[in-house]
Design an enzyme around this catalytic site. Structure first.
Site, PDB file in Angstrom:
ATOM      1  N   LYS A   9       0.838  -1.196   0.000  1.00  0.00           N
ATOM      2  CA  LYS A   9       0.000   0.000   0.000  1.00  0.00           C
ATOM      3  C   LYS A   9       0.882   1.259   0.000  1.00  0.00           C
ATOM      4  CE  LYS A   9      -3.721  -2.563   2.320  1.00  0.00           C
ATOM      5  NZ  LYS A   9      -4.511  -2.722   3.568  1.00  0.00           N
ATOM      6  N   TYR A  49     -11.882  -3.584  -3.219  1.00  0.00           N
ATOM      7  CA  TYR A  49     -12.447  -3.669  -1.867  1.00  0.00           C
ATOM      8  C   TYR A  49     -13.969  -3.719  -1.903  1.00  0.00           C
ATOM      9  CZ  TYR A  49      -7.787  -2.893   0.036  1.00  0.00           C
ATOM     10  OH  TYR A  49      -6.468  -3.029   0.388  1.00  0.00           O
ATOM     11  N   ARG A  85      -0.739 -14.841   3.203  1.00  0.00           N
ATOM     12  CA  ARG A  85      -1.504 -14.289   4.339  1.00  0.00           C
ATOM     13  C   ARG A  85      -0.755 -14.527   5.655  1.00  0.00           C
ATOM     14  NH1 ARG A  85      -6.329 -11.131   3.758  1.00  0.00           N
ATOM     15  NH2 ARG A  85      -7.223 -12.203   5.568  1.00  0.00           N
ATOM     16  N   ASN A 112      -1.705  -0.396   7.415  1.00  0.00           N
ATOM     17  CA  ASN A 112      -1.146  -1.735   7.653  1.00  0.00           C
ATOM     18  C   ASN A 112      -0.313  -2.268   6.497  1.00  0.00           C
ATOM     19  OD1 ASN A 112      -3.234  -2.368   5.953  1.00  0.00           O
ATOM     20  ND2 ASN A 112      -4.250  -3.796   7.348  1.00  0.00           N
ATOM     21  N   HIS A 115      -1.560  -5.678   1.362  1.00  0.00           N
ATOM     22  CA  HIS A 115      -2.769  -6.473   1.113  1.00  0.00           C
ATOM     23  C   HIS A 115      -2.372  -7.815   0.521  1.00  0.00           C
ATOM     24  CE1 HIS A 115      -6.691  -7.665  -0.556  1.00  0.00           C
ATOM     25  NE2 HIS A 115      -5.992  -8.059  -1.608  1.00  0.00           N
ATOM     26  N   GLU A 126      -8.881 -10.615  -8.093  1.00  0.00           N
ATOM     27  CA  GLU A 126      -8.062  -9.423  -7.866  1.00  0.00           C
ATOM     28  C   GLU A 126      -6.938  -9.311  -8.901  1.00  0.00           C
ATOM     29  OE1 GLU A 126      -7.024  -9.737  -3.697  1.00  0.00           O
ATOM     30  OE2 GLU A 126      -9.105  -9.409  -3.086  1.00  0.00           O
TER      31      GLU A 126
END
Ligand code: IDP
Ligand code: MG
Length: 149
Positions: A9, A49, A85, A112, A115, A126
């Protein structure tokens, strides 16, 4: 081979964390098959999103994601969706385990850093938002025979 979508990000890019994040994923043995720095238009943020469009945090999330360039990537490997993840850690950096990207490099759920797709179906969707099929490169890591039994 499984694929996932990972996006550093704008805070991660602006903080100079692109190299360290890519190194963590490369060192794990995952294979980078597409990458580009890109400023996301509103339409792609909304698609990315879509499950959060009605959430109270969505306007802030949209402003955050559009505040600068993101590093968009596709990674390949057996079980890569879950592995990415795990490397990324919990959504809220205050709960993310030490050793994870968010656990080591972030403090706030609204900043954070990264993604990662949450399922193979999300990954396919995505990847399709941000890349075309010809953006995905086919090559062999020279250590592939050492990474898998
Ligand atoms: P994930 O990124 O770990 O999959 P999601 O629940 O899908 O987490 O949320 C997507 C993103 O929305 C988060 O990574 C974070 O940037 C943002 N977000 C989620 N919950 C909040 C919140 O309560 N406040 C601010 N931002 C949030
Ligand atoms: Mg999510």
């Amino acid at each position: 081979m499984d694929r996932t979508f990972v996006m550093i990000k704008p805070d991660g890019v602006a903080r100079g964390l692109v190299g360290t994040i890519i190194s963590r994923m490369e060192n794990k043995g995952l294979k980078l098959v597409a990458a580009k720095l890109d400023r996301l238009p509103e339409s792609r943020v909304a698609e990315q999103y879509r499950e959060h469009l009605e959430k109270p945090f969505f306007p802030g999330l949209k402003a955050y994601i559009m505040s600068g360039p993101c590093m968009l990537m596709v990674w390949e490997g057996n079980g890569v969706v879950g592995i990415a993840r795990s490397l990324i850690g919990a959504t809220n950096p205050t709960e993310a385990a030490p050793g994870t990207i968010r656990g080591d490099l972030a403090l706030d759920i609204g900043r954070n850093v990264i993604h990662g797709s949450d399922s193979p179906a999300s990954a396919e969707r995505e990847i399709g938002i941000h890349f075309s099929a010809r953006d995905l490169v086919d090559y062999t890591r020279c250590d592939e025979s050492l990474l898998y039994e």
